[in-house]
Design an enzyme around this catalytic site. Sequence first.
Site, PDB file in Angstrom:
ATOM      1  N   CYS A  32      -6.341  16.740 -49.134  1.00  0.00           N
ATOM      2  CA  CYS A  32      -6.650  15.334 -49.409  1.00  0.00           C
ATOM      3  C   CYS A  32      -5.381  14.486 -49.453  1.00  0.00           C
ATOM      4  O   CYS A  32      -4.588  14.608 -50.383  1.00  0.00           O
ATOM      5  CB  CYS A  32      -7.409  15.268 -50.736  1.00  0.00           C
ATOM      6  SG  CYS A  32      -7.615  13.616 -51.406  1.00  0.00           S
ATOM      7  N   CYS A  35      -4.964  12.256 -52.518  1.00  0.00           N
ATOM      8  CA  CYS A  35      -4.652  13.094 -53.685  1.00  0.00           C
ATOM      9  C   CYS A  35      -3.153  13.363 -53.751  1.00  0.00           C
ATOM     10  O   CYS A  35      -2.545  13.316 -54.828  1.00  0.00           O
ATOM     11  CB  CYS A  35      -5.404  14.420 -53.615  1.00  0.00           C
ATOM     12  SG  CYS A  35      -7.195  14.255 -53.595  1.00  0.00           S
TER      13      CYS A  35
END
Length: 107
Positions: A32, A35
Amino acid sequence: MSEKVIELNDSNFEESINSGKVVLVDFWAEWCGPCKMLTPTIDELADDFEGKAIISKVNVDVSPSIAQKYSIRSIPSLLFFKNGAVEEQLVGVASKEDITKTINDLI
Protein backbone atom coordinates in the site's frame (compact mmCIF):
# COMPACT_ATOMS: atom_id res chain seq x y z
CA MET A 1 9.43 1.08 11.44
CA SER A 2 10.40 2.58 14.79
CA GLU A 3 11.03 0.10 17.59
CA LYS A 4 8.50 2.10 19.62
CA VAL A 5 5.70 1.16 17.19
CA ILE A 6 4.13 -2.11 18.32
CA GLU A 7 3.26 -4.66 15.63
CA LEU A 8 -0.07 -6.17 16.63
CA ASN A 9 -1.41 -9.52 15.49
CA ASP A 10 -3.97 -12.13 16.52
CA SER A 11 -1.98 -13.10 19.62
CA ASN A 12 -1.46 -9.65 21.19
CA PHE A 13 -4.23 -7.41 19.78
CA GLU A 14 -6.86 -7.77 22.53
CA GLU A 15 -4.32 -7.38 25.31
CA SER A 16 -2.98 -4.17 23.75
CA ILE A 17 -6.31 -2.44 23.13
CA ASN A 18 -7.39 -3.28 26.69
CA SER A 19 -4.18 -1.94 28.25
CA GLY A 20 -5.87 1.06 29.89
CA LYS A 21 -4.07 3.50 27.59
CA VAL A 22 -5.24 5.18 24.42
CA VAL A 23 -4.17 2.94 21.53
CA LEU A 24 -3.71 4.09 17.93
CA VAL A 25 -3.88 1.17 15.50
CA ASP A 26 -2.68 1.80 11.94
CA PHE A 27 -4.16 -0.81 9.59
CA TRP A 28 -1.72 -1.15 6.67
CA ALA A 29 -0.17 -3.49 4.11
CA GLU A 30 3.29 -3.83 2.55
CA TRP A 31 1.95 -3.15 -0.98
CA CYS A 32 0.00 0.00 0.00
CA GLY A 33 1.65 3.21 -1.24
CA PRO A 34 -0.35 5.61 0.97
CA CYS A 35 0.44 3.37 3.97
CA LYS A 36 4.15 3.81 3.29
CA MET A 37 3.64 7.58 3.10
CA LEU A 38 2.10 7.48 6.59
CA THR A 39 4.87 5.39 8.18
CA PRO A 40 7.22 8.30 9.10
CA THR A 41 4.31 10.08 10.80
CA ILE A 42 3.43 6.96 12.80
CA ASP A 43 7.09 6.62 13.85
CA GLU A 44 7.16 10.27 15.02
CA LEU A 45 3.94 9.79 16.97
CA ALA A 46 5.45 6.77 18.73
CA ASP A 47 8.25 9.06 19.94
CA ASP A 48 5.90 11.93 20.81
CA PHE A 49 3.47 9.80 22.84
CA GLU A 50 5.94 7.38 24.45
CA GLY A 51 4.56 6.46 27.88
CA LYS A 52 1.26 8.28 27.21
CA ALA A 53 -0.36 6.23 24.42
CA ILE A 54 0.36 3.05 22.49
CA ILE A 55 1.13 3.52 18.80
CA SER A 56 0.71 0.29 16.87
CA LYS A 57 0.21 -1.26 13.44
CA VAL A 58 -1.74 -4.23 12.09
CA ASN A 59 -0.69 -5.69 8.75
CA VAL A 60 -4.03 -6.61 7.15
CA ASP A 61 -2.36 -9.37 5.10
CA VAL A 62 -0.89 -11.00 8.22
CA SER A 63 -3.95 -10.54 10.46
CA PRO A 64 -7.01 -10.37 8.19
CA SER A 65 -9.37 -11.46 10.96
CA ILE A 66 -8.65 -8.28 12.95
CA ALA A 67 -9.26 -6.10 9.89
CA GLN A 68 -12.49 -7.98 9.20
CA LYS A 69 -13.68 -7.63 12.81
CA TYR A 70 -13.37 -3.83 12.55
CA SER A 71 -14.75 -3.62 8.98
CA ILE A 72 -11.55 -2.20 7.51
CA ARG A 73 -12.36 -1.69 3.84
CA SER A 74 -9.63 0.72 2.80
CA ILE A 75 -6.13 1.32 4.07
CA PRO A 76 -4.53 3.11 5.67
CA SER A 77 -7.19 3.22 8.36
CA LEU A 78 -6.43 4.56 11.81
CA LEU A 79 -8.54 3.36 14.72
CA PHE A 80 -8.26 4.99 18.12
CA PHE A 81 -9.14 2.72 21.04
CA LYS A 82 -9.83 3.65 24.64
CA ASN A 83 -10.68 0.96 27.18
CA GLY A 84 -10.97 -1.60 24.39
CA ALA A 85 -13.55 0.35 22.36
CA VAL A 86 -13.12 2.26 19.11
CA GLU A 87 -13.56 5.96 19.90
CA GLU A 88 -12.44 7.53 16.61
CA GLN A 89 -11.44 6.50 13.09
CA LEU A 90 -9.49 8.26 10.33
CA VAL A 91 -9.27 6.77 6.83
CA GLY A 92 -6.53 7.66 4.36
CA VAL A 93 -3.31 9.58 4.88
CA ALA A 94 -4.14 11.84 7.83
CA SER A 95 -1.91 14.71 8.91
CA LYS A 96 0.25 14.43 12.01
CA GLU A 97 -1.68 17.36 13.45
CA ASP A 98 -5.06 15.63 13.03
CA ILE A 99 -3.78 12.39 14.53
CA THR A 100 -2.11 14.22 17.44
CA LYS A 101 -5.30 16.17 18.19
CA THR A 102 -7.38 12.96 18.17
CA ILE A 103 -4.99 11.20 20.57
CA ASN A 104 -4.79 14.23 22.89
CA ASP A 105 -8.60 14.50 22.95
CA LEU A 106 -8.79 10.88 24.16
CA ILE A 107 -6.00 10.96 26.77
